[in-house]
Design a protein around this motif. Structure first.
Motif, PDB file in Angstrom:
ATOM      1  N   GLU A   1       0.840  -1.200   0.000  1.00  0.00           N
ATOM      2  CA  GLU A   1       0.000   0.000   0.000  1.00  0.00           C
ATOM      3  C   GLU A   1       0.874   1.250   0.000  1.00  0.00           C
ATOM      4  O   GLU A   1       0.597   2.218  -0.717  1.00  0.00           O
ATOM      5  N   PHE A   2       1.938   1.213   0.788  1.00  0.00           N
ATOM      6  CA  PHE A   2       2.856   2.354   0.851  1.00  0.00           C
ATOM      7  C   PHE A   2       3.506   2.594  -0.515  1.00  0.00           C
ATOM      8  O   PHE A   2       3.576   3.731  -0.995  1.00  0.00           O
ATOM      9  N   ALA A   3       3.980   1.524  -1.157  1.00  0.00           N
ATOM     10  CA  ALA A   3       4.655   1.655  -2.441  1.00  0.00           C
ATOM     11  C   ALA A   3       3.722   2.245  -3.496  1.00  0.00           C
ATOM     12  O   ALA A   3       4.132   3.080  -4.316  1.00  0.00           O
ATOM     13  N   GLY A   4       2.450   1.836  -3.485  1.00  0.00           N
ATOM     14  CA  GLY A   4       1.497   2.370  -4.441  1.00  0.00           C
ATOM     15  C   GLY A   4       1.291   3.867  -4.275  1.00  0.00           C
ATOM     16  O   GLY A   4       1.203   4.614  -5.260  1.00  0.00           O
ATOM     17  N   CYS A   5       1.230   4.325  -3.028  1.00  0.00           N
ATOM     18  CA  CYS A   5       1.064   5.762  -2.761  1.00  0.00           C
ATOM     19  C   CYS A   5       2.356   6.527  -3.038  1.00  0.00           C
ATOM     20  O   CYS A   5       2.324   7.672  -3.515  1.00  0.00           O
ATOM     21  N   GLU A   6       3.489   5.895  -2.752  1.00  0.00           N
ATOM     22  CA  GLU A   6       4.778   6.555  -2.960  1.00  0.00           C
ATOM     23  C   GLU A   6       4.980   6.920  -4.431  1.00  0.00           C
ATOM     24  O   GLU A   6       5.560   7.963  -4.753  1.00  0.00           O
ATOM     25  N   GLU A   7       4.510   6.058  -5.336  1.00  0.00           N
ATOM     26  CA  GLU A   7       4.662   6.327  -6.761  1.00  0.00           C
ATOM     27  C   GLU A   7       3.930   7.591  -7.197  1.00  0.00           C
ATOM     28  O   GLU A   7       4.299   8.223  -8.192  1.00  0.00           O
ATOM     29  N   LEU A   8       2.888   7.984  -6.459  1.00  0.00           N
ATOM     30  CA  LEU A   8       2.058   9.132  -6.844  1.00  0.00           C
ATOM     31  C   LEU A   8       2.421  10.415  -6.100  1.00  0.00           C
ATOM     32  O   LEU A   8       1.903  11.487  -6.421  1.00  0.00           O
ATOM     33  N   ALA A   9       3.290  10.333  -5.105  1.00  0.00           N
ATOM     34  CA  ALA A   9       3.603  11.486  -4.252  1.00  0.00           C
ATOM     35  C   ALA A   9       4.545  12.462  -4.952  1.00  0.00           C
ATOM     36  O   ALA A   9       5.307  12.092  -5.848  1.00  0.00           O
ATOM     37  N   LEU A  10       4.472  13.712  -4.509  1.00  0.00           N
ATOM     38  CA  LEU A  10       5.390  14.750  -4.987  1.00  0.00           C
ATOM     39  C   LEU A  10       6.586  14.809  -4.043  1.00  0.00           C
ATOM     40  O   LEU A  10       6.421  14.904  -2.824  1.00  0.00           O
ATOM     41  N   PHE A  11       7.790  14.776  -4.600  1.00  0.00           N
ATOM     42  CA  PHE A  11       9.008  14.822  -3.796  1.00  0.00           C
ATOM     43  C   PHE A  11       9.882  15.993  -4.236  1.00  0.00           C
ATOM     44  O   PHE A  11       9.652  16.622  -5.260  1.00  0.00           O
ATOM     45  N   GLY A  12      10.920  16.267  -3.446  1.00  0.00           N
ATOM     46  CA  GLY A  12      11.919  17.262  -3.822  1.00  0.00           C
ATOM     47  C   GLY A  12      11.340  18.646  -4.028  1.00  0.00           C
ATOM     48  O   GLY A  12      10.530  19.135  -3.226  1.00  0.00           O
ATOM     49  N   GLU A  13      11.735  19.277  -5.131  1.00  0.00           N
ATOM     50  CA  GLU A  13      11.312  20.652  -5.396  1.00  0.00           C
ATOM     51  C   GLU A  13       9.798  20.740  -5.574  1.00  0.00           C
ATOM     52  O   GLU A  13       9.175  21.730  -5.162  1.00  0.00           O
ATOM     53  N   ASP A  14       9.202  19.717  -6.166  1.00  0.00           N
ATOM     54  CA  ASP A  14       7.740  19.721  -6.337  1.00  0.00           C
ATOM     55  C   ASP A  14       7.039  19.739  -4.979  1.00  0.00           C
ATOM     56  O   ASP A  14       6.045  20.458  -4.786  1.00  0.00           O
ATOM     57  N   ALA A  15       7.553  18.952  -4.047  1.00  0.00           N
ATOM     58  CA  ALA A  15       6.963  18.931  -2.708  1.00  0.00           C
ATOM     59  C   ALA A  15       7.161  20.266  -2.013  1.00  0.00           C
ATOM     60  O   ALA A  15       6.233  20.793  -1.372  1.00  0.00           O
ATOM     61  N   ARG A  16       8.366  20.822  -2.128  1.00  0.00           N
ATOM     62  CA  ARG A  16       8.628  22.116  -1.472  1.00  0.00           C
ATOM     63  C   ARG A  16       7.752  23.217  -2.054  1.00  0.00           C
ATOM     64  O   ARG A  16       7.258  24.085  -1.314  1.00  0.00           O
ATOM     65  N   ASP A  17       7.537  23.206  -3.360  1.00  0.00           N
ATOM     66  CA  ASP A  17       6.666  24.220  -3.977  1.00  0.00           C
ATOM     67  C   ASP A  17       5.242  24.101  -3.442  1.00  0.00           C
ATOM     68  O   ASP A  17       4.597  25.110  -3.124  1.00  0.00           O
ATOM     69  N   ARG A  18       4.761  22.863  -3.315  1.00  0.00           N
ATOM     70  CA  ARG A  18       3.399  22.678  -2.831  1.00  0.00           C
ATOM     71  C   ARG A  18       3.285  23.106  -1.365  1.00  0.00           C
ATOM     72  O   ARG A  18       2.323  23.774  -0.972  1.00  0.00           O
ATOM     73  N   LEU A  19       4.270  22.737  -0.551  1.00  0.00           N
ATOM     74  CA  LEU A  19       4.268  23.122   0.859  1.00  0.00           C
ATOM     75  C   LEU A  19       4.355  24.640   1.013  1.00  0.00           C
ATOM     76  O   LEU A  19       3.692  25.225   1.878  1.00  0.00           O
ATOM     77  N   ALA A  20       5.157  25.287   0.167  1.00  0.00           N
ATOM     78  CA  ALA A  20       5.287  26.745   0.227  1.00  0.00           C
ATOM     79  C   ALA A  20       3.960  27.425  -0.118  1.00  0.00           C
ATOM     80  O   ALA A  20       3.577  28.426   0.506  1.00  0.00           O
ATOM     81  N   GLY A  21       3.242  26.851  -1.081  1.00  0.00           N
ATOM     82  CA  GLY A  21       1.927  27.407  -1.452  1.00  0.00           C
ATOM     83  C   GLY A  21       0.935  27.274  -0.306  1.00  0.00           C
ATOM     84  O   GLY A  21       0.174  28.216  -0.022  1.00  0.00           O
ATOM     85  N   TRP A  22       0.939  26.135   0.365  1.00  0.00           N
ATOM     86  CA  TRP A  22       0.039  25.945   1.490  1.00  0.00           C
ATOM     87  C   TRP A  22       0.401  26.875   2.647  1.00  0.00           C
ATOM     88  O   TRP A  22      -0.488  27.437   3.317  1.00  0.00           O
ATOM     89  N   ALA A  23       1.708  27.052   2.874  1.00  0.00           N
ATOM     90  CA  ALA A  23       2.151  27.959   3.947  1.00  0.00           C
ATOM     91  C   ALA A  23       1.737  29.396   3.633  1.00  0.00           C
ATOM     92  O   ALA A  23       1.275  30.125   4.531  1.00  0.00           O
ATOM     93  N   ALA A  24       1.868  29.789   2.386  1.00  0.00           N
ATOM     94  CA  ALA A  24       1.481  31.152   1.997  1.00  0.00           C
ATOM     95  C   ALA A  24      -0.009  31.370   2.204  1.00  0.00           C
ATOM     96  O   ALA A  24      -0.446  32.459   2.622  1.00  0.00           O
ATOM     97  N   ALA A  25      -0.816  30.343   1.937  1.00  0.00           N
ATOM     98  CA  ALA A  25      -2.261  30.464   2.135  1.00  0.00           C
ATOM     99  C   ALA A  25      -2.582  30.700   3.611  1.00  0.00           C
ATOM    100  O   ALA A  25      -3.467  31.494   3.940  1.00  0.00           O
ATOM    101  N   PHE A  26      -1.852  30.057   4.511  1.00  0.00           N
ATOM    102  CA  PHE A  26      -2.070  30.281   5.947  1.00  0.00           C
ATOM    103  C   PHE A  26      -1.626  31.685   6.348  1.00  0.00           C
ATOM    104  O   PHE A  26      -2.238  32.308   7.220  1.00  0.00           O
TER     105      PHE A  26
END
Length: 277
Positions: free
Chosen positions: A250-275
């Motif tokens: 189950e973990f491996a299936g979700c891991e394939e779809l997750a955003l990592f690295g710069e993509d993850a940081r961009d998404r986290l930065a967008g969420w932080a900016a919204a707060f």
């Protein structure tokens, strides 16, 4: 096969007694049984005395050597699976003190080298700011200062480069407002900063990600030997390789779809900016 949660983790002695009884019924000494299944006599003895938890391979070798009929093999295998599963009741853990649970987790982290965390609805203490940790315990009566301190102390393990961490964080877990907006922004900044650690991978799963299957719980897999699954009323601990494999898949299936690295940081930065706005 159905059973009460209280049975879990209490069947180890029953399993040991059953294996000992079967050996005696077969008219075999410990030495002869050990020779039949290519196992040391001392290991057979420790299994029969409940001092060693047998693997499913051990069970299969012993039952084959005892020439057990299929029905008995199925019964003993089911008992072994129950013996390899533990139930930790949330009320009992709170009565003992939440700091005691942190000591148990620290010991588990010290003895493991590869960690996989699937975070469905909230963040784990290893990733959390002090304010987030305190807020996550507010619904539980009592003074939790020692538990908070132990949770923060456990975060040192992230900087042990001999260990590997993979965290999968859903958008719900990352953005659920356990603390005020400015503090949530800081919490998301912390997640982004941790992605730079060389031994840590943090992937985010946005809400529009269609996950394989239907993950129902937060869970953690330690190496490939143990999995813990959190529920509202407690924690399930699995040691049966078949159960662990299901969570790894189950973990491996979700891991394939997750955003990592710069993509993850961009998404986290967008969420932080919204707060922050």
């Amino acid at each position: 096969m159905t059973f009460e949660p209280e049975q879990l983790g209490r069947s180890a002695q029953e399993l040991a007694a059953t294996l000992r009884k079967l050996r005696k019924q077969a008219g075999l000494s410990g030495d002869r049984l050990a020779a039949r299944c290519n196992m040391s006599q001392s290991k057979v003895s420790r299994i029969e005395n409940g001092k060693v938890r047998p693997t499913l391979v051990d069970i299969e070798r012993l039952l084959t050597a005892l020439e057990a009929p299929p029905a008995l093999v199925a019964e003993v295998t089911a008992l072994a699976r129950i013996a390899a599963t533990e139930w930790q009741d949330a009320r009992s853990m709170r009565r003992k003190g939440l700091d005691k649970k942190q000591l148990e987790l620290a010991g588990l982290e010290a003895s493991s080298s590869h960690f996989r965390f699937f975070l469905l609805s909230m963040l784990t203490a290893l990733l959390s700011t002090p304010e987030y940790i305190r807020a996550s315990l507010e619904h539980i009566p009592g003074d939790h200062s020692r538990a908070v301190a132990k949770k923060l102390e456990r975060q040192d393990v992230l900087y042990d480069r001999r260990k590997q961490f993979t965290f999968l964080v859903t958008e719900q877990a990352a953005r659920s407002p356990f603390v005020p907006p400015d503090a949530m922004a800081v919490q998301l900044d912390r997640l982004a900063s941790l992605t730079h650690l060389p031994n840590l991978r943090l992937g985010v799963l946005p809400l529009d990600t269609r996950l394989p299957g239907c993950p129902l719980n937060t869970f953690t897999v330690y190496d490939e030997r143990l999995a813990t699954v959190e529920t509202t009323t407690g924690v399930m601990v699995f040691r049966d390789p078949r159960d662990i494999r299901m969570y790894l898949d189950e973990f491996a299936g979700c891991e394939e779809l997750a955003l990592f690295g710069e993509d993850a940081r961009d998404r986290l930065a967008g969420w932080a900016a919204a707060f922050r706005t």
